[in-house]
Write a protein that holds these residues in place. Structure first.
Motif, PDB file in Angstrom:
ATOM      1  N   ASN A 139      15.840   3.940  -1.285  1.00  0.00           N
ATOM      2  CA  ASN A 139      14.885   3.663  -2.395  1.00  0.00           C
ATOM      3  C   ASN A 139      15.359   2.593  -3.297  1.00  0.00           C
ATOM      4  OD1 ASN A 139      13.177   3.730  -4.542  1.00  0.00           O
ATOM      5  ND2 ASN A 139      13.009   5.839  -4.890  1.00  0.00           N
ATOM      6  N   THR A 140      15.035   1.469  -3.419  1.00  0.00           N
ATOM      7  CA  THR A 140      15.274   0.316  -4.146  1.00  0.00           C
ATOM      8  C   THR A 140      14.530   0.183  -5.461  1.00  0.00           C
ATOM      9  OG1 THR A 140      14.086  -1.219  -2.857  1.00  0.00           O
ATOM     10  CG2 THR A 140      16.621  -0.690  -2.180  1.00  0.00           C
ATOM     11  N   GLY A 141      13.638   1.102  -5.702  1.00  0.00           N
ATOM     12  CA  GLY A 141      12.797   0.963  -6.977  1.00  0.00           C
ATOM     13  C   GLY A 141      13.224   1.985  -7.975  1.00  0.00           C
ATOM     14  N   GLU A 142      12.175   2.261  -8.731  1.00  0.00           N
ATOM     15  CA  GLU A 142      12.768   2.817 -10.143  1.00  0.00           C
ATOM     16  C   GLU A 142      12.093   4.229 -10.295  1.00  0.00           C
ATOM     17  OE1 GLU A 142      11.996   0.319 -13.394  1.00  0.00           O
ATOM     18  OE2 GLU A 142      13.466  -0.984 -12.927  1.00  0.00           O
ATOM     19  N   GLY A 143      11.196   4.624  -9.125  1.00  0.00           N
ATOM     20  CA  GLY A 143      10.526   5.767  -9.177  1.00  0.00           C
ATOM     21  C   GLY A 143      10.586   6.408  -7.748  1.00  0.00           C
ATOM     22  N   ASP A 144      10.345   7.685  -7.624  1.00  0.00           N
ATOM     23  CA  ASP A 144      10.219   8.367  -6.448  1.00  0.00           C
ATOM     24  C   ASP A 144       9.467   7.792  -5.400  1.00  0.00           C
ATOM     25  OD1 ASP A 144      11.808  10.060  -7.735  1.00  0.00           O
ATOM     26  OD2 ASP A 144      10.488  11.705  -7.736  1.00  0.00           O
ATOM     27  N   VAL A 145       9.916   7.644  -4.134  1.00  0.00           N
ATOM     28  CA  VAL A 145       9.145   7.009  -3.094  1.00  0.00           C
ATOM     29  C   VAL A 145       9.175   8.116  -1.945  1.00  0.00           C
ATOM     30  CG1 VAL A 145       9.079   5.230  -1.350  1.00  0.00           C
ATOM     31  CG2 VAL A 145       9.683   4.848  -3.773  1.00  0.00           C
ATOM     32  N   PRO A 146       7.972   8.246  -1.449  1.00  0.00           N
ATOM     33  CA  PRO A 146       7.724   9.128  -0.317  1.00  0.00           C
ATOM     34  C   PRO A 146       8.207   8.782   1.054  1.00  0.00           C
ATOM     35  CG  PRO A 146       5.590   8.811  -0.852  1.00  0.00           C
ATOM     36  CD  PRO A 146       6.679   7.963  -1.887  1.00  0.00           C
ATOM     37  N   ALA A 147       8.632   9.204   2.005  1.00  0.00           N
ATOM     38  CA  ALA A 147       9.024   8.645   3.300  1.00  0.00           C
ATOM     39  C   ALA A 147       8.838   9.518   4.627  1.00  0.00           C
ATOM     40  CB  ALA A 147      10.420   8.039   3.207  1.00  0.00           C
ATOM     41  N   GLY A 148       8.788   8.900   5.680  1.00  0.00           N
ATOM     42  CA  GLY A 148       8.671   9.649   6.808  1.00  0.00           C
ATOM     43  C   GLY A 148       9.354   8.657   8.212  1.00  0.00           C
ATOM     44  N   VAL A 149       9.791   9.204   9.248  1.00  0.00           N
ATOM     45  CA  VAL A 149      10.252   8.313  10.276  1.00  0.00           C
ATOM     46  C   VAL A 149       9.794   9.010  11.482  1.00  0.00           C
ATOM     47  CG1 VAL A 149      12.379   7.599  11.336  1.00  0.00           C
ATOM     48  CG2 VAL A 149      12.346   7.828   8.722  1.00  0.00           C
ATOM     49  N   GLY A 150       9.424   8.136  12.562  1.00  0.00           N
ATOM     50  CA  GLY A 150       9.238   8.577  13.748  1.00  0.00           C
ATOM     51  C   GLY A 150       9.720   7.321  14.837  1.00  0.00           C
ATOM     52  N   THR A 151       9.717   7.703  15.981  1.00  0.00           N
ATOM     53  CA  THR A 151       9.834   6.605  17.216  1.00  0.00           C
ATOM     54  C   THR A 151       9.004   7.002  18.200  1.00  0.00           C
ATOM     55  OG1 THR A 151      11.648   7.746  17.989  1.00  0.00           O
ATOM     56  CG2 THR A 151      12.250   6.449  16.449  1.00  0.00           C
ATOM     57  N   GLY A 198       0.796  -1.050   0.036  1.00  0.00           N
ATOM     58  CA  GLY A 198      -0.185   0.178   0.016  1.00  0.00           C
ATOM     59  C   GLY A 198       0.779   1.344  -0.126  1.00  0.00           C
ATOM     60  N   TRP A 199       2.184   1.158  -0.050  1.00  0.00           N
ATOM     61  CA  TRP A 199       3.119   2.208  -0.204  1.00  0.00           C
ATOM     62  C   TRP A 199       3.557   2.265  -1.519  1.00  0.00           C
ATOM     63  CZ3 TRP A 199       2.669   5.863   2.896  1.00  0.00           C
ATOM     64  CH2 TRP A 199       3.668   6.789   3.036  1.00  0.00           C
ATOM     65  N   PRO A 200       3.941   3.450  -2.178  1.00  0.00           N
ATOM     66  CA  PRO A 200       4.192   3.817  -3.668  1.00  0.00           C
ATOM     67  C   PRO A 200       5.333   2.865  -4.182  1.00  0.00           C
ATOM     68  CG  PRO A 200       3.681   5.724  -2.546  1.00  0.00           C
ATOM     69  CD  PRO A 200       3.837   4.716  -1.439  1.00  0.00           C
ATOM     70  N   GLY A 201       6.261   2.724  -3.328  1.00  0.00           N
ATOM     71  CA  GLY A 201       7.208   1.850  -3.926  1.00  0.00           C
ATOM     72  C   GLY A 201       8.302   1.370  -3.113  1.00  0.00           C
ATOM     73  N   PRO A 202       9.366   0.593  -3.440  1.00  0.00           N
ATOM     74  CA  PRO A 202      10.027  -0.388  -2.259  1.00  0.00           C
ATOM     75  C   PRO A 202      11.073   0.503  -1.425  1.00  0.00           C
ATOM     76  CG  PRO A 202      10.931  -0.755  -4.509  1.00  0.00           C
ATOM     77  CD  PRO A 202       9.751   0.148  -4.689  1.00  0.00           C
ATOM     78  N   LEU A 203      11.289   0.249  -0.348  1.00  0.00           N
ATOM     79  CA  LEU A 203      12.076   0.833   0.518  1.00  0.00           C
ATOM     80  C   LEU A 203      12.876  -0.166   1.258  1.00  0.00           C
ATOM     81  CD1 LEU A 203       9.845   3.853   2.146  1.00  0.00           C
ATOM     82  CD2 LEU A 203      11.947   3.980   0.531  1.00  0.00           C
ATOM     83  N   HIS A 204      14.298  -0.055   1.497  1.00  0.00           N
ATOM     84  CA  HIS A 204      15.028  -0.798   2.311  1.00  0.00           C
ATOM     85  C   HIS A 204      15.382  -0.081   3.624  1.00  0.00           C
ATOM     86  CE1 HIS A 204      18.015  -3.777   3.658  1.00  0.00           C
ATOM     87  NE2 HIS A 204      18.748  -2.792   3.764  1.00  0.00           N
ATOM     88  N   VAL A 205      14.996  -0.606   4.676  1.00  0.00           N
ATOM     89  CA  VAL A 205      15.229   0.124   5.944  1.00  0.00           C
ATOM     90  C   VAL A 205      16.089  -0.580   6.691  1.00  0.00           C
ATOM     91  CG1 VAL A 205      13.965   1.342   8.022  1.00  0.00           C
ATOM     92  CG2 VAL A 205      12.717   1.090   5.681  1.00  0.00           C
ATOM     93  N   GLU A 206      17.033   0.237   7.477  1.00  0.00           N
ATOM     94  CA  GLU A 206      18.238  -0.397   8.361  1.00  0.00           C
ATOM     95  C   GLU A 206      18.126   0.667   9.537  1.00  0.00           C
ATOM     96  OE1 GLU A 206      21.972  -1.037   6.862  1.00  0.00           O
ATOM     97  OE2 GLU A 206      21.221  -2.611   5.257  1.00  0.00           O
ATOM     98  N   THR A 207      17.922  -0.088  10.809  1.00  0.00           N
ATOM     99  CA  THR A 207      18.067   0.654  12.030  1.00  0.00           C
ATOM    100  C   THR A 207      19.241   0.361  12.825  1.00  0.00           C
ATOM    101  OG1 THR A 207      15.717   1.320  12.029  1.00  0.00           O
ATOM    102  CG2 THR A 207      16.798   1.262  14.219  1.00  0.00           C
ATOM    103  N   THR A 208      20.042   1.200  13.145  1.00  0.00           N
ATOM    104  CA  THR A 208      21.292   0.817  14.032  1.00  0.00           C
ATOM    105  C   THR A 208      21.068   1.549  15.381  1.00  0.00           C
ATOM    106  OG1 THR A 208      22.690   0.855  12.312  1.00  0.00           O
ATOM    107  CG2 THR A 208      23.685   0.850  14.194  1.00  0.00           C
ATOM    108  N   TYR A 209      21.233   0.381  16.357  1.00  0.00           N
ATOM    109  CA  TYR A 209      21.166   0.929  17.948  1.00  0.00           C
ATOM    110  C   TYR A 209      22.821   0.930  18.452  1.00  0.00           C
ATOM    111  CZ  TYR A 209      16.121   0.526  18.226  1.00  0.00           C
ATOM    112  OH  TYR A 209      14.850   0.721  18.081  1.00  0.00           O
ATOM    113  N   ALA A 210      23.209   1.983  18.787  1.00  0.00           N
ATOM    114  CA  ALA A 210      24.693   1.922  19.530  1.00  0.00           C
ATOM    115  C   ALA A 210      24.743   2.571  20.667  1.00  0.00           C
ATOM    116  CB  ALA A 210      25.584   2.789  18.396  1.00  0.00           C
ATOM    117  N   ALA A 211      25.061   1.575  21.612  1.00  0.00           N
ATOM    118  CA  ALA A 211      25.263   2.096  23.217  1.00  0.00           C
ATOM    119  C   ALA A 211      26.443   2.580  23.344  1.00  0.00           C
ATOM    120  CB  ALA A 211      24.905   0.747  24.095  1.00  0.00           C
ATOM    121  N   SER A 212      26.411   3.567  24.458  1.00  0.00           N
ATOM    122  CA  SER A 212      27.648   4.360  24.698  1.00  0.00           C
ATOM    123  C   SER A 212      27.511   4.480  26.405  1.00  0.00           C
ATOM    124  CB  SER A 212      27.943   5.652  24.450  1.00  0.00           C
ATOM    125  OG  SER A 212      26.891   6.777  24.804  1.00  0.00           O
ATOM    126  N   PRO A 213      28.828   4.908  27.037  1.00  0.00           N
ATOM    127  CA  PRO A 213      28.525   4.915  28.459  1.00  0.00           C
ATOM    128  C   PRO A 213      27.580   5.971  28.863  1.00  0.00           C
ATOM    129  CG  PRO A 213      30.893   4.628  27.914  1.00  0.00           C
ATOM    130  CD  PRO A 213      30.087   5.007  26.479  1.00  0.00           C
TER     131      PRO A 213
END
Length: 296
Positions: A142-154, A116-131
Motif C-alpha cells: 500500500n503506497t497510499g495514505e489510507g487503508d486499501v483492500p486487496a485480493g490475489v488469485g492466479t 476504480g480501486w480505493p487506493g494505490p498498490l505497488h505489486v511485484e510478482t516473482t517467478y523462481a524456477a527450481s529443478p
C-alpha cells in the motif's frame, strides 16, 4: 510486439518456464520434459485467462460496483454477459522488470486510485524456477495514505505432458463449496456433498465445473494434484493465505479439447462487497503470498 509483450525464459536443470511481460503471466512450464500447464503461442492472447495474475481481486465483482468505507466505486464490466468486473486490473497491462536472472524474474506493476480501486498498490510478482518446478511470490504494498483492500488469485491450467487432461484424475484439497446465483456471485458456502468432493480424486472427463471451493490443504500446502494414468503428476501448492480455489473444466480450450484450471485465490468472488477474506493493507504495509507447481 507480441500480444503478451517480451517473453522471459527461465531455466533450472530440467525445468523450463516462460513468463510474459504483459500481465506477468505464466505462458509455459515444463518439468522433466513434460508440460505442467497449458501453453499458448507467443503471438496469441491467453485463452480463457490462462496463466493470469489476478490482482487486486480474483474472480468477480457483482455488477462491477462495490462500496468501500462509505464510498461507491465503479469498475469496467469486463465480464459483459453477466455485467461483472472479473479478474482484477493487471492482466492486460505491461509489467516492468525489477530483477532478472537465468532462473528467475521479478516484475512490477501499479494499481492507481484512478482505476476504480480505493487506493494505490505497488505489486511485484516473482517467478523462481527450481529443478522440481516453479515458485511464485506476489508482494502487494500500500503506497497510499489510507487503508486499501486487496485480493490475489492466479489462473493456471494444469497438464501432465501430452496426456489429455480429460483422462487424468484431479484431486483438490477442499471441504466446502460455494453456491452462486446466475451471475456466478456467491449466495452461500456449505460443506461439499459426496458427489462434489474432489479430495478422493475424480476423472476430469467426468467433471463439468466452474466452481469455487473452500480450500483445506494439509501441512504440506498441497492444494491440487493432476495425475496421469501412467502415474506422472503435476502438483499445485499454496500457502495458507490462499483459502479458496476455483476449479474450471471447459470443454474446449483454444481448440485443444478439455482442460482443467485449478485457481488458488485468497478470497472468493465478490469479496469487495462481502468482505469475505478481503485483506486490508495499512499505509506502507506489504502483504506477501506464495504458491507454486511441481512435477513428478
Amino acid at each position: 510486439m507480441q500480444p503478451t509483450g517480451e517473453q522471459f525464459d527461465l531455466v533450472a536443470g530440467p525445468t523450463r518456464a516462460v513468463v510474459t511481460e504483459v500481465g506477468a503471466g505464466l505462458r509455459a512450464l515444463d518439468v522433466d520434459g513434460r508440460a505442467r500447464v497449458e501453453t499458448f503461442d507467443a503471438d496469441a492472447t491467453p485463452p480463457m485467462g490462462a496463466g493470469g495474475v489476478l490482482v487486486p481481486w480474483p474472480n468477480r465483482i457483482a455488477g462491477a460496483a462495490y462500496t468501500w468505507r462509505g464510498q461507491e466505486y465503479r469498475l469496467e464490466a469486463t465480464e459483459a454477459a453477466r455485467g461483472n468486473a472479473i479478474h482484477g486490473l493487471l492482466r492486460r497491462r505491461p509489467w516492468r522488470v525489477v530483477d532478472r536472472a537465468g532462473d528467475s524474474v521479478r516484475l512490477a506493476a501499479d494499481v492507481d486510485a484512478a482505476s476504480g480501486w480505493p487506493g494505490p498498490l505497488h505489486v511485484e510478482t516473482t517467478y523462481a524456477a527450481s529443478p522440481t518446478g516453479l515458485a511464485v511470490t506476489h508482494a502487494l504494498t500500500n503506497t497510499g495514505e489510507g487503508d486499501v483492500p486487496a485480493g490475489v488469485g492466479t489462473h493456471p491450467y494444469l497438464r501432465v505432458g501430452d496426456v489429455p487432461p480429460g483422462d487424468c484424475t484431479l484431486t483438490v484439497a477442499a471441504d466446502r463449496v460455494v453456491d452462486t446465483d446466475e451471475r456466478m456471485i456467491p449466495v452461500a458456502v456449505r460443506p461439499v456433498a459426496p458427489d462434489e468432493d474432489l479430495r478422493g480424486g475424480r476423472r476430469v472427463g467426468d467433471l463439468a465445473l466452474d466452481t469455487c471451493f473452500g480450500a483445506a490443504p494439509g501441512p504440506d500446502g498441497v492444494l491440487g494434484v493432476l495425475t496421469a494414468p501412467d502415474g506422472g503428476a503435476t502438483t499445485l501448492w499454496a500457502d495458507a493465505a490462499f483459502g479458496w480455489v476455483m476449479v474450471f473444466t471447459p470443454d474446449d480450450l483454444a481448440g485443444r479439447g478439455r482442460a482443467v484450471a485449478v485457481e488458488p485465490m485468497t478470497c472468493p468472488a465478490d469479496a469487495a462487497n462481502s468482505g469475505t477474506d478481503l485483506r486490508v493493507l495499512a499505509p506502507g504495509e506489504t502483504w506477501t503470498v506464495s504458491w507454486g507447481i511441481e512435477g513428478s
